[in-house]
Motif scaffolding. Structure first.
Motif, mmCIF file in Angstrom:
data_model
loop_
_atom_site.group_PDB
_atom_site.id
_atom_site.type_symbol
_atom_site.label_atom_id
_atom_site.label_comp_id
_atom_site.label_asym_id
_atom_site.label_seq_id
_atom_site.Cartn_x
_atom_site.Cartn_y
_atom_site.Cartn_z
ATOM 1 N N SER A 152 2.554 -4.537 3.893
ATOM 2 C CA SER A 152 2.036 -4.212 5.219
ATOM 3 C C SER A 152 0.520 -4.143 5.168
ATOM 4 C CB SER A 152 2.571 -2.861 5.690
ATOM 5 O OG SER A 152 3.972 -2.914 5.829
ATOM 6 N N HIS B 171 3.540 -6.915 9.068
ATOM 7 C CA HIS B 171 4.483 -6.785 7.956
ATOM 8 C C HIS B 171 4.786 -8.178 7.400
ATOM 9 C CE1 HIS B 171 5.145 -2.593 8.908
ATOM 10 N NE2 HIS B 171 5.348 -2.936 10.181
ATOM 11 N N PHE B 172 4.500 -8.356 6.138
ATOM 12 C CA PHE B 172 4.759 -9.632 5.464
ATOM 13 C C PHE B 172 6.015 -9.478 4.615
ATOM 14 C CE2 PHE B 172 0.205 -9.381 6.183
ATOM 15 C CZ PHE B 172 -0.037 -10.584 6.824
ATOM 16 N N ARG B 173 7.055 -10.169 5.000
ATOM 17 C CA ARG B 173 8.345 -10.073 4.308
ATOM 18 C C ARG B 173 8.405 -11.110 3.174
ATOM 19 N NH1 ARG B 173 10.734 -6.556 7.519
ATOM 20 N NH2 ARG B 173 10.460 -6.673 9.751
ATOM 21 N N VAL B 174 7.717 -10.804 2.126
ATOM 22 C CA VAL B 174 7.637 -11.693 0.970
ATOM 23 C C VAL B 174 8.999 -11.805 0.285
ATOM 24 C CG1 VAL B 174 6.510 -12.054 -1.262
ATOM 25 C CG2 VAL B 174 5.224 -11.133 0.654
#
Length: 144
Positions: free
Chosen positions: A58, A63-66
């Motif tokens: 975040s 929010h980066f959903r890696v």
């Protein structure tokens, strides 16, 4: 214009492409099911937790959903490998069939060549028994 459209759609390439897309999508569903229901659990036995979807970075309110991306990459690699193995198997099967067909063709050609050689030998034997042995005798007999 409608006639041209009908001709375009009726062409073999378009129909082959349509069939390929439909079969490809059905095949994709099968491979996805194979990967998610059989291969991923097997990998999970040896590796442990295979689901990375909980990994999130975040930055501020973004929010980066890696983890979800990593799951997709892993699924892609597994699916690609499974398809590679299937295509390799199918190509080997097709190659074996082609070899069998070539052997049949070669054997038919060899059969014909044997017949031709036998006929030529017979013809040569007939000529040797019916014609004179020297050139001079041959030319004298031909002039008579």
């Amino acid at each position: 214009m409608l006639k041209e459209f009908k001709e375009f759609i009726a062409r073999g390439n378009v129909m082959d492409l349509a069939v390929g897309v439909i079969v490809g999508s059905a095949f994709t569903a099968i491979v996805k099911s194979l990967v998610s229901n059989i291969i991923n659990p097997l990998i999970g036995i040896f590796v442990g937790k295979i689901d990375f979807s909980s990994i999130v970075f975040s930055v501020g309110s973004a929010h980066f959903r890696v983890g979800s991306f990593l799951n997709s990459v892993i699924n892609f690699l597994i699916i690609s490998f499974v398809i590679f193995i299937l295509v390799k198997f199918v190509n080997k099967f097709n190659k074996d069939e082609e070899k069998k067909e070539e052997e049949k063709e070669i054997s038919e050609e060899a059969e014909y060549l044997k017949e031709i050689v036998a006929l030529l030998k017979e013809e040569k034997e007939i000529e040797s028994t019916s014609t004179p042995t020297t050139k001079n005798e041959k030319t004298v007999s031909e002039t008579k």
